[in-house]
Design a protein around this motif. Sequence first.
Motif, PDB file in Angstrom:
ATOM      1  N   LYS A   1      -8.815   4.789  11.794  1.00  0.00           N
ATOM      2  CA  LYS A   1      -9.410   5.648  10.735  1.00  0.00           C
ATOM      3  C   LYS A   1      -9.499   4.861   9.428  1.00  0.00           C
ATOM      4  O   LYS A   1     -10.547   4.817   8.772  1.00  0.00           O
ATOM      5  CB  LYS A   1      -8.548   6.889  10.558  1.00  0.00           C
ATOM      6  N   TRP A   2      -8.386   4.206   9.067  1.00  0.00           N
ATOM      7  CA  TRP A   2      -8.396   3.432   7.810  1.00  0.00           C
ATOM      8  C   TRP A   2      -9.483   2.366   7.853  1.00  0.00           C
ATOM      9  O   TRP A   2     -10.207   2.149   6.885  1.00  0.00           O
ATOM     10  CB  TRP A   2      -7.037   2.766   7.603  1.00  0.00           C
ATOM     11  N   PHE A   3      -9.621   1.684   8.998  1.00  0.00           N
ATOM     12  CA  PHE A   3     -10.618   0.609   9.092  1.00  0.00           C
ATOM     13  C   PHE A   3     -12.031   1.177   8.932  1.00  0.00           C
ATOM     14  O   PHE A   3     -12.847   0.633   8.182  1.00  0.00           O
ATOM     15  CB  PHE A   3     -10.497  -0.129  10.423  1.00  0.00           C
ATOM     16  N   THR A   4     -12.288   2.300   9.606  1.00  0.00           N
ATOM     17  CA  THR A   4     -13.656   2.853   9.544  1.00  0.00           C
ATOM     18  C   THR A   4     -13.963   3.444   8.168  1.00  0.00           C
ATOM     19  O   THR A   4     -15.126   3.622   7.829  1.00  0.00           O
ATOM     20  CB  THR A   4     -13.862   3.938  10.621  1.00  0.00           C
ATOM     21  N   GLU A   5     -12.902   3.723   7.395  1.00  0.00           N
ATOM     22  CA  GLU A   5     -13.123   4.211   6.015  1.00  0.00           C
ATOM     23  C   GLU A   5     -13.163   3.044   5.034  1.00  0.00           C
ATOM     24  O   GLU A   5     -13.142   3.246   3.821  1.00  0.00           O
ATOM     25  CB  GLU A   5     -12.003   5.199   5.631  1.00  0.00           C
ATOM     26  N   SER A   6     -13.218   1.845   5.592  1.00  0.00           N
ATOM     27  CA  SER A   6     -13.237   0.603   4.775  1.00  0.00           C
ATOM     28  C   SER A   6     -12.072   0.535   3.815  1.00  0.00           C
ATOM     29  O   SER A   6     -12.196  -0.022   2.713  1.00  0.00           O
ATOM     30  CB  SER A   6     -14.575   0.507   4.014  1.00  0.00           C
ATOM     31  N   ARG A   7     -10.953   1.118   4.203  1.00  0.00           N
ATOM     32  CA  ARG A   7      -9.750   1.034   3.349  1.00  0.00           C
ATOM     33  C   ARG A   7      -8.851  -0.104   3.806  1.00  0.00           C
ATOM     34  O   ARG A   7      -7.922  -0.484   3.101  1.00  0.00           O
ATOM     35  CB  ARG A   7      -8.978   2.361   3.435  1.00  0.00           C
ATOM     36  N   LEU A   8      -9.121  -0.598   5.024  1.00  0.00           N
ATOM     37  CA  LEU A   8      -8.229  -1.606   5.624  1.00  0.00           C
ATOM     38  C   LEU A   8      -9.031  -2.872   5.860  1.00  0.00           C
ATOM     39  O   LEU A   8     -10.126  -2.806   6.436  1.00  0.00           O
ATOM     40  CB  LEU A   8      -7.716  -1.075   6.966  1.00  0.00           C
ATOM     41  N   ARG A   9      -8.514  -4.014   5.358  1.00  0.00           N
ATOM     42  CA  ARG A   9      -9.219  -5.240   5.710  1.00  0.00           C
ATOM     43  C   ARG A   9      -8.238  -6.409   5.751  1.00  0.00           C
ATOM     44  O   ARG A   9      -7.126  -6.324   5.197  1.00  0.00           O
ATOM     45  CB  ARG A   9     -10.350  -5.521   4.719  1.00  0.00           C
ATOM     46  N   LEU A  10      -8.659  -7.457   6.424  1.00  0.00           N
ATOM     47  CA  LEU A  10      -7.861  -8.684   6.531  1.00  0.00           C
ATOM     48  C   LEU A  10      -8.569  -9.743   5.698  1.00  0.00           C
ATOM     49  O   LEU A  10      -9.763  -9.976   5.887  1.00  0.00           O
ATOM     50  CB  LEU A  10      -7.792  -9.126   7.999  1.00  0.00           C
ATOM     51  N   SER A  11      -7.816 -10.324   4.750  1.00  0.00           N
ATOM     52  CA  SER A  11      -8.463 -11.387   3.960  1.00  0.00           C
ATOM     53  C   SER A  11      -7.435 -12.479   3.692  1.00  0.00           C
ATOM     54  O   SER A  11      -6.319 -12.211   3.240  1.00  0.00           O
ATOM     55  CB  SER A  11      -9.011 -10.740   2.683  1.00  0.00           C
ATOM     56  N   GLU A  12      -7.801 -13.680   4.027  1.00  0.00           N
ATOM     57  CA  GLU A  12      -6.898 -14.841   3.971  1.00  0.00           C
ATOM     58  C   GLU A  12      -5.551 -14.538   4.639  1.00  0.00           C
ATOM     59  O   GLU A  12      -4.482 -14.825   4.072  1.00  0.00           O
ATOM     60  CB  GLU A  12      -6.664 -15.291   2.529  1.00  0.00           C
ATOM     61  N   GLY A  13      -5.633 -13.898   5.799  1.00  0.00           N
ATOM     62  CA  GLY A  13      -4.398 -13.672   6.562  1.00  0.00           C
ATOM     63  C   GLY A  13      -3.548 -12.536   6.033  1.00  0.00           C
ATOM     64  O   GLY A  13      -2.487 -12.245   6.574  1.00  0.00           O
ATOM     65  N   GLN A  14      -3.999 -11.907   4.948  1.00  0.00           N
ATOM     66  CA  GLN A  14      -3.230 -10.784   4.386  1.00  0.00           C
ATOM     67  C   GLN A  14      -3.920  -9.464   4.707  1.00  0.00           C
ATOM     68  O   GLN A  14      -5.154  -9.385   4.653  1.00  0.00           O
ATOM     69  CB  GLN A  14      -3.161 -10.918   2.856  1.00  0.00           C
ATOM     70  N   VAL A  15      -3.123  -8.452   5.021  1.00  0.00           N
ATOM     71  CA  VAL A  15      -3.668  -7.118   5.264  1.00  0.00           C
ATOM     72  C   VAL A  15      -3.744  -6.384   3.925  1.00  0.00           C
ATOM     73  O   VAL A  15      -2.769  -6.363   3.166  1.00  0.00           O
ATOM     74  CB  VAL A  15      -2.761  -6.333   6.235  1.00  0.00           C
ATOM     75  N   TRP A  16      -4.909  -5.840   3.639  1.00  0.00           N
ATOM     76  CA  TRP A  16      -5.106  -5.043   2.410  1.00  0.00           C
ATOM     77  C   TRP A  16      -5.414  -3.623   2.811  1.00  0.00           C
ATOM     78  O   TRP A  16      -6.295  -3.377   3.617  1.00  0.00           O
ATOM     79  CB  TRP A  16      -6.262  -5.619   1.576  1.00  0.00           C
ATOM     80  N   LEU A  17      -4.673  -2.663   2.225  1.00  0.00           N
ATOM     81  CA  LEU A  17      -4.933  -1.237   2.486  1.00  0.00           C
ATOM     82  C   LEU A  17      -5.140  -0.552   1.148  1.00  0.00           C
ATOM     83  O   LEU A  17      -4.241  -0.536   0.301  1.00  0.00           O
ATOM     84  CB  LEU A  17      -3.741  -0.600   3.231  1.00  0.00           C
ATOM     85  N   ASP A  18      -6.356  -0.040   0.942  1.00  0.00           N
ATOM     86  CA  ASP A  18      -6.638   0.658  -0.329  1.00  0.00           C
ATOM     87  C   ASP A  18      -6.215   2.116  -0.198  1.00  0.00           C
ATOM     88  O   ASP A  18      -6.437   2.733   0.837  1.00  0.00           O
ATOM     89  CB  ASP A  18      -8.141   0.611  -0.629  1.00  0.00           C
ATOM     90  N   ASN A  19      -5.606   2.645  -1.250  1.00  0.00           N
ATOM     91  CA  ASN A  19      -5.228   4.063  -1.211  1.00  0.00           C
ATOM     92  C   ASN A  19      -6.483   4.915  -1.216  1.00  0.00           C
ATOM     93  O   ASN A  19      -7.571   4.426  -1.389  1.00  0.00           O
ATOM     94  CB  ASN A  19      -4.339   4.400  -2.422  1.00  0.00           C
ATOM     95  N   GLU A  20      -6.278   6.197  -1.076  1.00  0.00           N
ATOM     96  CA  GLU A  20      -7.436   7.136  -1.002  1.00  0.00           C
ATOM     97  C   GLU A  20      -8.487   6.783  -2.056  1.00  0.00           C
ATOM     98  O   GLU A  20      -8.133   6.494  -3.205  1.00  0.00           O
ATOM     99  CB  GLU A  20      -6.917   8.553  -1.270  1.00  0.00           C
TER     100      GLU A  20
END
Length: 201
Positions: A182-201
Amino acid sequence: HRIVVLISGSGTNLQALMDAVSAGEIAADIVAVISNRPAVGGLTRAEQAGIATEVLDHKQFADRAAFDAALADRIDAYQPDLVVLAGFMRILTPAFTGRYAGRMLNIHPSLLPAYQGLATHQRALDAGETAHGVTVHFVTAELDGGPSVIQAKVPVLTDDNAESLAKRVQQQEHIVYPLAVKWFTESRLRLSEGQVWLDNE
Ligand code: GRF
């Protein structure tokens, strides 16, 4: 979003994702389910939901690279935004994992980095662990080693065996995997330079 799910067996994680999609919790479509083994439960689950299914039997390929190349071609035919490994029991080559870097997730029944590999529940019991669990992670070339997205922890009870512990872990699998997707499809979750980024609501 278009999701392709890879399986090798019963597909209970696939079912959890299908349920989350049909409940409107995940705004995406599972456009195909591909298994490396024929006639497994996950294929029946997909067929019953009208989802395209394919079997790519790894035994029919000369080597791992040939299988992975054929698998990538089949996956790309569906043009997915996300590839989900759900009980997919194949080790993937770096060429394959590199092709889907940042858009391939896996679920592993342990609190990574502990207990990479197989038979995780029995190994945790044998080690006298008092807690165990599950990890959803981005797939990289390192087996069961990609950056973690979400973990769930469960207690190990004194009268647990591998089966009872696996059952408790699987209950959490079916909660955390739909959440990560769900987070990925809401573009809240991404991998960049080996780090996981999760944006809040
Ligand atoms: C589960 O234990 C999961 O953690 C692992 O494969 C097992 C079977 O999953 N990845 P499923 O029921 O086929 O989704």
